[in-house]
Design an enzyme around this catalytic site. Structure first.
Site: not given
Ligand code: SDX
Length: 430
Positions: A303, A360
């Site tokens: 998140h 989720d």
């Molecule tokens: C919602 O914003 C809100 O409030 C949203 C929400 C709401 O109520 O409105 O809470 C609802 O959208 C919840 C999120 C649902 N999405 C997912 O579950 C999809 C999977 N999660 C991600 O794609 C990710 O965690 C996000 C999109 C939710 C957040 O992404 P960020 O903050 O942009 O973080 P990032 O992509 O920069 O990740 C940081 C690191 C990266 O690795 P490095 O480059 O540092 O090596 O963490 C890794 C990412 O690759 N990472 C994950 C991951 N989420 C982040 N690796 C594996 N699995 C994951 N789920």
């Protein structure tokens, strides 16, 4: 109020700072370009506040979520989604009379204009429900535009949208399975009426189990608002041009549709199903999610704000246990989700990146237990989030000097060069 000193090219600039009611600190850069000629650069806006808001407070490090100052955990005992909707939109808990009046408005406004029912026939049966819901919320604008410019009618306008989105969702579902539309029943409360319209047949009334009705109220409450997330930002951006509430919320539906946002609840179920079908073990899936060369992510984890366990996920997990105990059955997907959570929470990759279950991760399992099909999960998220979008839109609308959202950019394209006539053009070398 304080100041921050910025030194650029040896010159000092004083920028005002201020602190929110929960200690969030900000540097006011609204005059930065005028003073320094510089803009800030913050892709994804993770370090940028786009507004001041009094609706929802999140402490991502502590895993705290409060609606108008009330911790979400306190809504669990007697979950009433419509009461929370009123709280978010109007800023305080409603009196009994106010809640009764609002509920009556919802009941009166549950049916769609008969002309709108025919619109559903224009969609292919396999139309994505989020496309239908967004289109039909926009279509509602054609039938209620006379309320848009009368702020004294805002409670009526909000009630119409909150009530009708439920009917639109149910009709989209019925259209997708080729079954007859069921009119809303004025004797049923909000969530029970939604399930009635989705699952009843003309000759067979769906009877809602009170515990299932409570569970759906709680799920909607937990989705109701979440400060400036992607879809809420979309609603504010569209609303900042003075577009009407319905058009702004239709944009919110489209933003929520994305798999990185509200669409994640569907992706979580597909992930769990894939593991359940034996394609991959939970251990293998976790390894793939960590592997940068793999497109796999642990959906429902991570998140932008929560760097701790999403409090909503905690409550949804407990709600799953209550519902399955009531239904006297288990769901193997819940066991797989628990296993994935257990593996991830002790894995350094997730620990170092502070990746925890988000809203989720368990919501889909609960929707499935209630009988809602996977393709309708993100629509359920939209129904839950609608009061938050309305509240955020209203907060911006009521702000006297709210400005149209129009960010800057850093141009990285071609510098000036002349037009080249066709005969002098050469195809770019491969
Ligand atoms: C919602 O914003 C809100 O409030 C949203 C929400 C709401 O109520 O409105 O809470 C609802 O959208 C919840 C999120 C649902 N999405 C997912 O579950 C999809 C999977 N999660 C991600 O794609 C990710 O965690 C996000 C999109 C939710 C957040 O992404 P960020 O903050 O942009 O973080 P990032 O992509 O920069 O990740 C940081 C690191 C990266 O690795 P490095 O480059 O540092 O090596 O963490 C890794 C990412 O690759 N990472 C994950 C991951 N989420 C982040 N690796 C594996 N699995 C994951 N789920």
């Amino acid at each position: 109020m304080g100041t921050a000193t910025l030194i650029i090219d040896g010159k000092s600039y004083e920028l005002p700072t201020f602190v929110g009611s929960e200690g969030e600190r900000a540097i006011d850069i609204s005059k930065l370009r005028e003073k320094t000629g510089y803009i800030t650069y913050d892709p994804g806006l993770g370090n940028t506040g786009m507004c001041k808001s009094a609706i929802t407070y999140i402490d991502g490090d502590a895993g705290i979520l409060r609606y108008r100052g009330i911790p979400i955990e306190q809504f669990a005992e007697h979950p009433n989604f419509i009461e929370v909707a009123w709280l978010l939109i109007f800023g305080r808990l409603p009196t009994k009379d106010e809640l009764a009046r609002f509920s009556e408005r919802l009941t009166q406004n549950a049916p769609l204009h008969e002309a709108m029912r025919h619109h559903f026939e224009g969609f292919p049966v396999n139309a994505p429900p989020m496309a239908v819901v967004s289109a039909m919320i926009s279509t509602l604008s054609c039938f209620h535009y006379h309320l848009f410019n009368d702020d004294s009618q805002f409670e009526e306008l909000a009630a119409r949208l909150i009530s009708k989105v439920r009917t639109i969702a149910a009709y989209a579902y019925k259209r997708s399975i080729g079954r007859p539309y069921i009119y809303p029943d004025p004797r049923l409360r909000y969530c029970a009426n939604l399930l009635h319209m989705m699952f009843s047949m003309p000759y067979d009334q769906y009877i809602v189990d009170p515990d299932i009705e409570d569970a759906l109220n709680l799920v909607f409450i937990l989705h109701a608002d979440h400060e400036q997330n992607c879809s809420t930002t979309a609603v504010r951006v569209v609303g900042s041009s003075r577009a009407n509430l319905f058009a702004s919320c239709a944009a919110g539906v489209c933003a929520l549709w994305g798999p990185l946002h509200g669409g994640a609840n569907v992706e979580v179920m597909e992930m769990l199903e894939k593991i359940h079908q034996g394609g991959l073990t939970p251990e293998k899936y976790i390894e793939l999610a960590k592997d940068k060369s793999s497109p796999v992510r642990l959906m429902g984890f991570g998140h932008r704000v929560y760097k701790n366990y999403d409090p909503r996920a905690k409550m949804l997990k407990a709600a799953c246990d209550r519902v399955f105990a009531k239904l006297k059955r288990r769901d193997p997907l819940l066991d797989i989700a628990r296993k994935l959570e257990e593996l991830a929470l002790k894995d350094s990759y997730f620990i170092e990146r502070k990746l925890y279950p988000n809203v989720d991760f368990y919501s889909g399992i609960l929707f499935r237990a209630i009988g809602i099909p996977t393709e309708m999960f993100t629509v359920m998220f939209a129904i839950g989030r609608l009061p938050g979008w309305i509240a955020q839109w209203k907060e911006q609308h009521d702000e006297a000097n709210a400005k149209i959202v129009r960010p800057r950019q850093i141009y990285t394209g071609e510098t000036q060069h002349d037009y080249v006539p066709f005969e002098q053009r050469r195809a770019p070398s491969a």
